[in-house]
Design an enzyme around this catalytic site. Structure first.
Site, PDB file in Angstrom:
ATOM      1  N   GLY A 142       0.838  -1.201   0.000  1.00  0.00           N
ATOM      2  CA  GLY A 142       0.000   0.000   0.000  1.00  0.00           C
ATOM      3  C   GLY A 142       0.872   1.250   0.000  1.00  0.00           C
ATOM      4  O   GLY A 142       2.105   1.172   0.077  1.00  0.00           O
ATOM      5  N   MET A 143       0.220   2.397  -0.070  1.00  0.00           N
ATOM      6  CA  MET A 143       0.966   3.656  -0.155  1.00  0.00           C
ATOM      7  C   MET A 143       1.884   3.844   1.049  1.00  0.00           C
ATOM      8  O   MET A 143       3.075   4.108   0.924  1.00  0.00           O
ATOM      9  CB  MET A 143      -0.022   4.823  -0.257  1.00  0.00           C
ATOM     10  CG  MET A 143       0.658   6.120  -0.591  1.00  0.00           C
ATOM     11  SD  MET A 143      -0.463   7.511  -0.581  1.00  0.00           S
ATOM     12  CE  MET A 143      -1.577   7.037  -1.881  1.00  0.00           C
ATOM     13  N   LEU A 144       1.339   3.688   2.234  1.00  0.00           N
ATOM     14  CA  LEU A 144       2.154   3.881   3.435  1.00  0.00           C
ATOM     15  C   LEU A 144       3.054   2.666   3.692  1.00  0.00           C
ATOM     16  O   LEU A 144       4.213   2.814   4.074  1.00  0.00           O
ATOM     17  CB  LEU A 144       1.251   4.111   4.651  1.00  0.00           C
ATOM     18  CG  LEU A 144       2.004   4.313   5.960  1.00  0.00           C
ATOM     19  CD1 LEU A 144       2.879   5.561   5.916  1.00  0.00           C
ATOM     20  CD2 LEU A 144       1.035   4.391   7.137  1.00  0.00           C
TER      21      LEU A 144
ATOM     22  N   ASP B 172      -2.721 -12.478   4.556  1.00  0.00           N
ATOM     23  CA  ASP B 172      -4.060 -11.879   4.584  1.00  0.00           C
ATOM     24  C   ASP B 172      -4.441 -11.791   6.060  1.00  0.00           C
ATOM     25  O   ASP B 172      -4.613 -12.822   6.729  1.00  0.00           O
ATOM     26  CB  ASP B 172      -5.024 -12.801   3.808  1.00  0.00           C
ATOM     27  CG  ASP B 172      -6.462 -12.310   3.868  1.00  0.00           C
ATOM     28  OD1 ASP B 172      -6.766 -11.403   4.668  1.00  0.00           O
ATOM     29  OD2 ASP B 172      -7.277 -12.872   3.119  1.00  0.00           O
TER      30      ASP B 172
ATOM     31  N   ALA C  37      -5.296  -2.355   5.293  1.00  0.00           N
ATOM     32  CA  ALA C  37      -6.657  -1.887   5.599  1.00  0.00           C
ATOM     33  C   ALA C  37      -7.515  -1.958   4.350  1.00  0.00           C
ATOM     34  O   ALA C  37      -7.009  -2.009   3.232  1.00  0.00           O
ATOM     35  CB  ALA C  37      -6.619  -0.447   6.122  1.00  0.00           C
ATOM     36  N   TYR C  38      -8.807  -1.947   4.593  1.00  0.00           N
ATOM     37  CA  TYR C  38      -9.780  -1.726   3.523  1.00  0.00           C
ATOM     38  C   TYR C  38      -9.950  -0.208   3.475  1.00  0.00           C
ATOM     39  O   TYR C  38     -10.492   0.386   4.413  1.00  0.00           O
ATOM     40  CB  TYR C  38     -11.097  -2.425   3.874  1.00  0.00           C
ATOM     41  CG  TYR C  38     -12.176  -2.296   2.818  1.00  0.00           C
ATOM     42  CD1 TYR C  38     -12.568  -3.394   2.059  1.00  0.00           C
ATOM     43  CD2 TYR C  38     -12.806  -1.080   2.579  1.00  0.00           C
ATOM     44  CE1 TYR C  38     -13.558  -3.278   1.081  1.00  0.00           C
ATOM     45  CE2 TYR C  38     -13.782  -0.963   1.611  1.00  0.00           C
ATOM     46  CZ  TYR C  38     -14.161  -2.064   0.871  1.00  0.00           C
ATOM     47  OH  TYR C  38     -15.135  -1.946  -0.089  1.00  0.00           O
ATOM     48  N   THR C  39      -9.460   0.441   2.403  1.00  0.00           N
ATOM     49  CA  THR C  39      -9.371   1.911   2.409  1.00  0.00           C
ATOM     50  C   THR C  39     -10.312   2.600   1.410  1.00  0.00           C
ATOM     51  O   THR C  39     -10.240   3.816   1.255  1.00  0.00           O
ATOM     52  CB  THR C  39      -7.919   2.359   2.121  1.00  0.00           C
ATOM     53  OG1 THR C  39      -7.496   1.775   0.883  1.00  0.00           O
ATOM     54  CG2 THR C  39      -6.976   1.970   3.218  1.00  0.00           C
TER      55      THR C  39
ATOM     56  N   TYR D  55     -16.617   3.483   6.756  1.00  0.00           N
ATOM     57  CA  TYR D  55     -15.158   3.341   6.856  1.00  0.00           C
ATOM     58  C   TYR D  55     -14.668   3.928   8.193  1.00  0.00           C
ATOM     59  O   TYR D  55     -13.898   3.292   8.920  1.00  0.00           O
ATOM     60  CB  TYR D  55     -14.503   4.059   5.667  1.00  0.00           C
ATOM     61  CG  TYR D  55     -13.022   4.274   5.793  1.00  0.00           C
ATOM     62  CD1 TYR D  55     -12.123   3.225   5.621  1.00  0.00           C
ATOM     63  CD2 TYR D  55     -12.496   5.552   6.070  1.00  0.00           C
ATOM     64  CE1 TYR D  55     -10.748   3.434   5.727  1.00  0.00           C
ATOM     65  CE2 TYR D  55     -11.130   5.767   6.177  1.00  0.00           C
ATOM     66  CZ  TYR D  55     -10.267   4.711   6.012  1.00  0.00           C
ATOM     67  OH  TYR D  55      -8.918   4.918   6.122  1.00  0.00           O
TER      68      TYR D  55
ATOM     69  N   LYS E 146     -12.735   2.092  11.396  1.00  0.00           N
ATOM     70  CA  LYS E 146     -11.424   2.508  11.893  1.00  0.00           C
ATOM     71  C   LYS E 146     -11.495   2.874  13.383  1.00  0.00           C
ATOM     72  O   LYS E 146     -10.571   2.579  14.138  1.00  0.00           O
ATOM     73  CB  LYS E 146     -10.886   3.688  11.068  1.00  0.00           C
ATOM     74  CG  LYS E 146     -10.607   3.367   9.613  1.00  0.00           C
ATOM     75  CD  LYS E 146      -9.543   2.298   9.384  1.00  0.00           C
ATOM     76  CE  LYS E 146      -8.163   2.754   9.723  1.00  0.00           C
ATOM     77  NZ  LYS E 146      -7.129   1.744   9.311  1.00  0.00           N
TER      78      LYS E 146
HETATM   79  N1  LIG Z   1      -4.795   6.995   2.111  1.00  0.00           N
HETATM   80  C1  LIG Z   1      -5.251   7.930   2.940  1.00  0.00           C
HETATM   81  O1  LIG Z   1      -5.564   9.070   2.532  1.00  0.00           O
HETATM   82  C2  LIG Z   1      -5.395   7.625   4.417  1.00  0.00           C
HETATM   83  C3  LIG Z   1      -5.868   8.640   5.262  1.00  0.00           C
HETATM   84  C4  LIG Z   1      -5.992   8.371   6.628  1.00  0.00           C
HETATM   85  C5  LIG Z   1      -5.649   7.131   7.129  1.00  0.00           C
HETATM   86  N2  LIG Z   1      -5.215   6.160   6.294  1.00  0.00           N
HETATM   87  C6  LIG Z   1      -4.876   4.856   6.893  1.00  0.00           C
HETATM   88  O2  LIG Z   1      -3.514   4.600   6.650  1.00  0.00           O
HETATM   89  C7  LIG Z   1      -3.285   3.199   6.484  1.00  0.00           C
HETATM   90  C8  LIG Z   1      -2.541   2.967   5.183  1.00  0.00           C
HETATM   91  O3  LIG Z   1      -3.318   3.498   4.128  1.00  0.00           O
HETATM   92  P1  LIG Z   1      -2.844   3.438   2.600  1.00  0.00           P
HETATM   93  O4  LIG Z   1      -3.369   4.638   1.921  1.00  0.00           O
HETATM   94  O5  LIG Z   1      -1.394   3.115   2.544  1.00  0.00           O
HETATM   95  O6  LIG Z   1      -3.726   2.195   2.126  1.00  0.00           O
HETATM   96  P2  LIG Z   1      -3.598   1.347   0.795  1.00  0.00           P
HETATM   97  O7  LIG Z   1      -2.715   2.036  -0.188  1.00  0.00           O
HETATM   98  O8  LIG Z   1      -4.984   0.984   0.394  1.00  0.00           O
HETATM   99  O9  LIG Z   1      -2.823   0.053   1.319  1.00  0.00           O
HETATM  100  C9  LIG Z   1      -3.416  -0.957   2.091  1.00  0.00           C
HETATM  101  C10 LIG Z   1      -2.748  -2.254   1.682  1.00  0.00           C
HETATM  102  O10 LIG Z   1      -3.336  -3.314   2.461  1.00  0.00           O
HETATM  103  C11 LIG Z   1      -3.720  -4.370   1.558  1.00  0.00           C
HETATM  104  N3  LIG Z   1      -4.761  -5.175   2.127  1.00  0.00           N
HETATM  105  C12 LIG Z   1      -6.110  -5.069   1.968  1.00  0.00           C
HETATM  106  N4  LIG Z   1      -6.736  -6.048   2.624  1.00  0.00           N
HETATM  107  C13 LIG Z   1      -5.781  -6.799   3.226  1.00  0.00           C
HETATM  108  C14 LIG Z   1      -5.808  -7.964   4.022  1.00  0.00           C
HETATM  109  N5  LIG Z   1      -6.953  -8.578   4.331  1.00  0.00           N
HETATM  110  N6  LIG Z   1      -4.632  -8.475   4.475  1.00  0.00           N
HETATM  111  C15 LIG Z   1      -3.464  -7.875   4.154  1.00  0.00           C
HETATM  112  N7  LIG Z   1      -3.369  -6.792   3.371  1.00  0.00           N
HETATM  113  C16 LIG Z   1      -4.532  -6.253   2.918  1.00  0.00           C
HETATM  114  C17 LIG Z   1      -4.149  -3.601   0.322  1.00  0.00           C
HETATM  115  O11 LIG Z   1      -4.280  -4.446  -0.801  1.00  0.00           O
HETATM  116  P3  LIG Z   1      -5.356  -3.993  -1.933  1.00  0.00           P
HETATM  117  O12 LIG Z   1      -4.887  -2.662  -2.433  1.00  0.00           O
HETATM  118  O13 LIG Z   1      -5.288  -5.081  -2.961  1.00  0.00           O
HETATM  119  O14 LIG Z   1      -6.681  -3.903  -1.229  1.00  0.00           O
HETATM  120  C18 LIG Z   1      -2.996  -2.599   0.208  1.00  0.00           C
HETATM  121  O15 LIG Z   1      -1.861  -3.172  -0.393  1.00  0.00           O
HETATM  122  C19 LIG Z   1      -4.671   2.558   6.551  1.00  0.00           C
HETATM  123  O16 LIG Z   1      -4.884   2.086   7.841  1.00  0.00           O
HETATM  124  C20 LIG Z   1      -5.629   3.702   6.275  1.00  0.00           C
HETATM  125  O17 LIG Z   1      -6.873   3.496   6.903  1.00  0.00           O
HETATM  126  C21 LIG Z   1      -5.073   6.383   4.954  1.00  0.00           C
END
Ligand SMILES: NC(=O)c1ccc[n+]([C@@H]2O[C@H](COP(=O)([O-])OP(=O)(O)OC[C@H]3O[C@@H](n4cnc5c(N)ncnc54)[C@H](OP(=O)(O)O)[C@@H]3O)[C@@H](O)[C@H]2O)c1
Length: 294
Positions: free
Chosen positions: A10-12, A48, A72-74, A136, A140
């Site tokens: 994921g991004m982070l 997973d 996460a499911y984002t 969502y 969280k």
């Molecule tokens: N992005 C934002 O603007 C934002 C803002 C506030 C907080 N956050 C929080 O920051 C954290 C990181 O966010 P991010 O933007 O980096 O999210 P992201 O890019 O969606 O990355 C999440 C990763 O987790 C994977 N994943 C999904 N379901 C999974 C499972 N059951 N087991 C293992 N891996 C799984 C995803 O795969 P798939 O892509 O195939 O689903 C993806 O690779 C999250 O907790 C999010 O809630 C994000």
């Protein structure tokens, strides 16, 4: 020290995998078959987090000092349609990690969001009362409760509007703006959702400081500029040399997205700044660095 990272594609997760693998023994995991970042030196395992047996097996075998949960499911709108999937990953998955750490030992760092707030009075500090307006956000907030009830050594970091360079072609606001404007297409961006866009690299640095310090508890980490999405789009156009007049203002009501959005959202970061002297980046500082790295 051994760090197990979930959601490493994921991004982070990718940003943390890059930064922390130079400092600790890192095991990167995600739901995909392989690590999307091209780096053979990083140990990668499929994980997973909704599979409790597998979470226990991997925690028992690897004995991480810290699990950094970036999985996460984002998909905020998707979560309205797929309540069960969002809950299973965001709450169930975290519960599995917590259960495994209770059994085999280790601390947890978990990432949460400003979407736990209702967006009537942001930016929000750690002491403000959550009141999510979409599903969502509810998942969280519940994930946070899993940690606060756990009696583990836990850290929750809330962030908002993450952006950064990623290997995967996943949905990214910055990439979308750049691609559309590069093709001279008009785009419409809402001017009524406020927050402080956060460079994923800055958050990864903050996470590193938390690991090094051993601090725990609830922290907010976000960017310097409190702006709306339209203004964020203009900054992207400015730094990437694209035509800002292609960006039109719209409103959340006109977009009619499935999930409610908090309007005046975003986070204040005095606690983490004061306790850990982290760097808080402006959008322009972050975009300039990102542009130099692409
Ligand atoms: N992005 C934002 O603007 C934002 C803002 C506030 C907080 N956050 C929080 O920051 C954290 C990181 O966010 P991010 O933007 O980096 O999210 P992201 O890019 O969606 O990355 C999440 C990763 O987790 C994977 N994943 C999904 N379901 C999974 C499972 N059951 N087991 C293992 N891996 C799984 C995803 O795969 P798939 O892509 O195939 O689903 C993806 O690779 C999250 O907790 C999010 O809630 C994000």
């Amino acid at each position: 020290m051994t760090i197990l990272i979930t959601g490493a594609n994921g991004m982070l997760g990718e940003e943390c995998t890059k930064l922390l693998s130079g400092k600790y023994s890192v095991v990167a995991t995600d739901i995909h078959d392989s690590l999307s970042m091209p780096d053979d030196s990083i140990i990668y395992e499929h994980l997973d987090i909704t599979n409790e047996n597998r979470v226990h097996e991997i925690v028992k075998r690897i004995q991480p000092d810290v699990v950094l949960n970036c999985a996460a499911y984002t998909d905020v709108d998707g979560a309205e349609r797929e309540n069960e999937s969002a809950w299973t990953v965001n709450v169930g998955g975290v519960q599995h990690i917590v259960n495994a750490l209770k059994k085999f030992g280790g601390a947890i760092i978990h990432i949460s969001t400003d979407y736990v707030f209702d967006g009537t009075a942001g930016p929000y500090g750690e002491d403000n009362k959550p009141n999510p307006v979409n599903y969502y956000g509810k998942t969280k907030l519940e994930s946070e409760k899993v940690l606060t009830d756990s009696q583990l050594h836990w850290t929750i970091i809330r962030t908002n509007i993450l952006f950064g360079n990623t290997s995967r072609q996943q949905a990214s606001f910055v990439r979308w703006v750049i691609e559309k404007l590069s093709r001279f297409e008009n785009i419409s961006i809402v001017n009524d959702q406020f927050g402080n866009p956060t460079w994923s690299y800055g958050l990864a640095q903050a996470i590193y400081k938390i690991i090094e310090s051993g601090k725990h508890g609830l922290y907010h980490y976000a960017g310097k500029d409190y702006i709306n999405r339209f203004e964020f789009g203009l900054k992207i156009a400015g730094i990437y040399g694209l035509d800002p007049t292609l960006i039109r203002k719209t409103t959340t009501r006109a977009l009619n997205q499935p999930a409610n959005r908090p309007f005046k959202s975003g986070l204040t970061c005095e606690r983490i700044e004061h306790e850990l002297a982290v760097t808080i980046y402006s959008v322009n500082e972050a975009l300039t660095a990102m542009r130099g790295n692409t």
